[in-house]
Design a protein around this motif. Structure first.
Motif, PDB file in Angstrom:
ATOM      1  N   TYR A 122       2.210  -0.927  11.265  1.00 61.85           N
ATOM      2  CA  TYR A 122       2.038  -2.100  12.097  1.00 61.85           C
ATOM      3  C   TYR A 122       2.549  -3.340  11.376  1.00 61.85           C
ATOM      4  N   GLN A 123       2.221  -3.434  10.095  1.00 68.21           N
ATOM      5  CA  GLN A 123       2.682  -4.592   9.320  1.00 68.21           C
ATOM      6  C   GLN A 123       4.203  -4.689   9.295  1.00 68.21           C
ATOM      7  N   GLU A 124       4.854  -3.544   9.079  1.00 66.52           N
ATOM      8  CA  GLU A 124       6.302  -3.550   8.928  1.00 66.52           C
ATOM      9  C   GLU A 124       7.018  -3.656  10.262  1.00 66.52           C
ATOM     10  N   GLY A 154       5.495  -4.167  13.434  1.00 65.07           N
ATOM     11  CA  GLY A 154       4.957  -5.113  14.393  1.00 65.07           C
ATOM     12  C   GLY A 154       4.515  -4.511  15.705  1.00 65.07           C
ATOM     13  N   THR A 155       4.275  -3.231  15.740  1.00 63.33           N
ATOM     14  CA  THR A 155       3.792  -2.650  16.994  1.00 63.33           C
ATOM     15  C   THR A 155       2.926  -1.442  16.682  1.00 63.33           C
ATOM     16  N   GLU A 214      -3.405 -10.176  15.618  1.00 59.37           N
ATOM     17  CA  GLU A 214      -2.542 -10.090  16.790  1.00 59.37           C
ATOM     18  C   GLU A 214      -3.058  -9.059  17.775  1.00 59.37           C
TER      19      GLU A 214
END
Lengths: 113, 801
Positions: A95-97, A99-100, B702
């Motif tokens: 998720y960090q890398e 973004g999903t 987020e």
């Protein structure tokens, strides 16, 4: 009792499968958690339930519960914990890398050959 | 390993040294070193003639894989020797020719000679092996070396295309041949061809007989370019001309002929063999000669001519097998077909080899092989012209060359076929002479086209890139030798009949040997005014007539739709195969994990449910069950509620906490079912897990913002219900059928006495089954290291480190 537990295991498996088929990575990991619970419960049930005292010789009971499935489950719990925690951190990092956490976005394409 | 084995393997050994010669002796053409070997081999094999003439065959065996019955058994009889002489003899001439044909400065000749020697050794192995597995090994080596030789100029696209095509087709045939060999060895329990022939009496009744025959014939037909597998041969003409002369006219394409002849004693007794071999042969004969006429490239004409002549030999071998059905041994007219096959095999190798070399010379000296650009070379290249005349006239079947004799014998064979009354041939057999005659007319036409369009007519120097002149003498030696053989065999055919043809016949049709153990073959020049002679005269008359009006009727070829050719079928088939597999892969390899999981689960449901139904395995009994208590019911309800909450939870936090509830219920179950250690572990593990979940997902801000609504999906529900139901059913069935008691009574007895512990679970974990625990610790260790590495190692972030 075994029949009730078998149905319970079935429900756990159903829910786990349903969660594993969803798009969110979190729900998939929750699904694997439920699946390992189901498997552990199945192991215990198949070993026979309530056949005697806890497997401690100090009890001096006439009959004991089968200790072997318990040892197997203990091993399984620890291993699934190890794998789950690795998987969780992997999901966190991805998720960090990336973004999903949507599995549809984490799809490989033909362009990477 | 005897001298014979070393003789077969010597080309491979020689090939190892070729690069050395090439590097060390740059000023000498490497071909001169290579040339020595086939000449020596030819002389060596020539000595065997005196033995095979007297019906003596040589067998030498060397162990290879004795435990499997696979030995390198070299076997020389009339048939094998005929081929060995062709291979080494024409091999020598081709190497001599190639020395002048290939420039040592411009070409990678060391590669050329390595491949060529590899091919020669493989071909010798094919024809001299008695063991079918060894034969197959060498067979594939011929395919491989042919592939390398066709693609010799690998920078040309057409060479690569031709090489790939021939590889695909011949390897397809080779593999089916292997299957046929295996079936044969299953039937006969041996890999030796001689031993298989020994068991021929019982073979035709076997149910594998016909499949084995079809598979082996497929191998033979693809290698020998029979219709419809002939399409690779014209494309193989991209190879250097010496290769075309050697492989694609004289030797490799005859490997299929060899195989058919070699296995004739096994299969020829069945009518299927007769029909398949002779029909495919005659169709190939016609189609090859018919198609050759419309080609404009000299090598293409020769390629189709080779196809056609191979069809003729194949048809003759098929027709010869009819001799087995008729037992008028004293005067067996059907044997004539086999004689013609063997004789034409030799003739074809001589004249076709020389014709290819002639074409190579024309190409070399004028820079083109296109007959539309050529013409009037007669006075410029008189020797080449003479050689071409000899070759083409022999090919067309004109006297006094050897082709005339074999063509006459061919006509005798097909006329006899018309009179066959076995297998209900009265009606269809009449077609054989008709097709054969028409094909001979076309053969006459293209033969004349080759020689007259090239050497007579108008000289067109403006279309040629170079100024043509006669070839160097070295290039002419080989075709001169071959052409002289054409004439020698034409005038004195009987020098072959006793020495070569009769022993070869003895190998092809051993059952029909006369009293003295041999055939008496005599080839006559003059048969009297018989029907064959009139057929030949008719061929010449009609052929000449058709050549004169060639322009008028050749438009006939345009009538055939371009799209319906076999080459289009092959190309289209390849493209369609590639596309359809791509589409198929695209269809199920979607890249979505969900789709793969659906497939896995669906497969699991189908397989397990089917097994349950098919084996009638579902049992349901309450006999083994413990009574249900009130605590368990309550706990079950809690667990079900928590599970359902996870499914419907909109927020991730709710899901995580509900999973925690399920985990704690689990540990309560462990308490109720008397498993204290499990309860403890589960409690701790669940606590840490929930903390981890929260760490990973709750603290990502987020994610909190975009809470997507859950979408309900019916297929997912069906799949998951199926999985759950199957697991429940399996659990119930397993519970209902207890086959034997648990081994745990041992643990109860022994854990204090043997291991000194009262907690049985712990004793099992660290004593009885301590190895499990060791590796479970390893798993945890690896997971911890993995997590550490995953968090610390950031190599992709632009700056390394």
């Amino acid at each position: 009792m075994e029949i009730l537990m078998s149905i319970m295991v079935g429900i756990l498996f159903t829910a786990a499968t349903y969660l594993m088929l969803s798009k969110s990575l979190l729900r998939i990991i929750v699904g694997t958690g439920l699946l390992s619970h189901g498997a552990h419960l199945l192991l215990l049930t198949m070993g026979g339930l309530k056949t005697g005292a806890a497997p401690l010789l100090g009890e001096k009971a006439a009959a004991y519960t089968d200790p072997l499935p318990q040892a197997l489950i203990l091993t399984a719990i620890v291993i699934s914990f190890g794998v789950t925690s690795f998987f969780l951190v992997l999901a966190y990092r991805s998720y960090q890398e990336l973004g999903t956490d949507n599995m549809d976005n984490l799809r490989g394409t033909d362009r990477h050959e | 390993m005897t001298l014979l084995h070393w003789a077969i393997l010597s080309p491979f050994i020689m090939a190892l040294f070729v690069p050395f010669f090439y590097k060390k002796f740059r000023q000498v053409h490497t071909g001169w070193f290579v040339l020595i070997l086939p000449i020596v081999l030819f002389i060596y094999f020539f000595q065997f003639i005196s033995e095979t003439m007297n019906g003596v065959s040589t067998i030498e065996s060397a162990p290879w894989i004795p435990s499997l019955g696979i030995n390198f058994t070299a076997y020389i009889d009339g048939l094998g020797l005929l081929f060995a002489l062709l291979i080494t003899g024409i091999g020598s001439l081709v190497i001599l020719y190639s020395i002048y044909y290939l420039s040592k400065e411009k070409e990678a000749i060391h590669n050329f000679y390595v491949y060529l020697l590899m091919f020669m050794g493989a071909m010798l192995g094919v024809v001299l092996s008695d063991n079918v597995i060894v034969l197959y090994t060498f067979w594939e080596l011929t395919s491989l070396s042919s592939f390398l030789l066709i693609g010799y100029w690998y920078h040309r696209e057409k060479s690569r295309y031709g090489a790939q095509k021939s590889m695909l087709i011949t390897v397809f045939g080779g593999l089916s041949m292997l299957a046929g060999f295996i079936l044969l060895s299953i039937m006969t329990n041996t890999f030796s061809v001689r031993e298989m022939i020994g068991q021929v009496a019982t073979l035709p009744e076997h149910s594998l007989f016909i499949p084995a025959m079809l598979l082996i014939l497929l191998g033979a037909f693809t290698k020998s370019a029979q219709f419809p597998f002939h399409i690779w041969l014209p494309d193989a003409m991209e190879a250097p001309t010496p290769v075309s002369a050697y492989l694609h006219s004289a030797t490799m394409v005859k490997a299929g002929i060899y195989l058919v002849a070699r296995l004739s004693p096994i299969f020829a007794g069945s009518s299927e063999w007769f029909w398949i071999v002779s029909t495919f042969g005659i169709v190939t004969l016609f189609w090859g000669s018919f198609t050759a006429v419309k080609q404009t490239d000299l090598k293409s004409i020769l390629a189709f001519s080779t196809v056609s002549q191979l069809g003729m030999i194949m048809a003759l071998l098929g027709l010869g097998s009819a001799a087995l059905h008729y037992d008028h041994l004293d005067k067996n007219i059907y044997l004539a077909a086999t004689v013609a096959a063997v004789f034409h095999l030799i003739n074809h190798a001589t004249f076709k080899g020389s014709l290819f070399m002639v074409v190579g010379i024309v190409d070399h000296e004028t820079g083109t092989r296109d007959i539309r650009k050529l013409g009037g070379l007669m006075t410029i290249m008189p020797i080449t012209f003479t050689l071409a005349i000899i070759g083409t006239f022999s090919m067309a079947g004109l006297p006094p060359f050897n082709g005339f004799l074999s063509k006459e014998m061919f006509f005798t064979g097909v006329i006899n076929a018309a009179t066959l009354d076995i297998f209900n041939m009265q009606t269809w057999g009449a077609l054989f002479p008709v097709i054969a005659w028409v094909a001979s007319v076309f053969t006459f036409i293209y033969s004349m086209i080759i020689v007259f369009k090239t050497f007579t007519g108008k000289y067109q120097p403006e279309k040629l890139d170079v100024k043509p002149h006669e070839a160097p003498i070295g290039m002419l030696i080989s075709p001169i030798i071959l052409a002289s053989l054409v004439i020698v065999f034409g005038f004195f055919p009987n020098i072959l009949s006793g020495s070569i043809i009769e022993p070869a016949m003895a190998a092809i049709q051993p059952m029909l040997l006369g009293d003295n153990g041999s055939y008496h073959v005599h080839i006559y020049h003059w048969h009297g005014f018989n029907i064959e002679l009139f057929m030949t005269l008719g061929v010449i008359a009609v052929g000449t007539f058709m050549i004169i009006f060639l322009v008028k009727w050749s438009k006939l070829y345009d009538l055939f739709p371009k799209r319906l050719t076999l080459n289009n079928l092959y190309d289209g088939g390849l493209v369609a195969m590639e596309r359809s597999t791509y589409k198929l892969n695209k269809f199920y390899m979607t890249g979505f994990i969900r789709d793969y999981l659906v497939m896995i689960f669906a497969f699991m449901i189908i397989v397990l449910a089917n097994t349950l139904v098919a084996k009638d395995a579902f049992t349901f009994t309450t006999a083994n069950s413990a009574p249900i208590g009130v605590y368990e019911v309550i706990l079950t309800l809690v667990m079900i509620t928590a599970t359902i909450t996870i499914l419907f939870a909109k927020s991730r936090l709710t899901a995580i906490i509900s999973l925690g509830v399920v985990g704690y219920s689990m540990s309560l179950f462990f308490v109720l079912f008397r498993a204290p250690d499990l309860a403890l572990t589960q409690l701790i593990v669940e606590t840490v897990s929930v903390a981890l979940f929260l760490l990973c997902f709750y603290h990502l801000p987020e994610l909190d913002i975009k809470k997507k609504p859950l979408r309900f999906k019916l297929p997912n529900l069906i799949i998951s219900l199926g999985v759950g139901t199957i697991v429940t059913l399996l659990a119930l069935s397993a519970n209902g059928t207890k086959l034997f008691d648990s081994i745990s009574s041992y643990f109860v007895e022994a854990s204090y006495k043997e291991a000194g512990g009262k907690n049985m679970v712990n004793v099992i974990l660290v004593d009885f089954r301590g190895l499990d625990t060791l590796f479970e610790i390893t798993v945890l260790g690896i997971a911890a290291l993995g997590i550490f590495a995953m968090i610390r190692l950031r190599l992709t972030r632009g700056r390394e480190g």
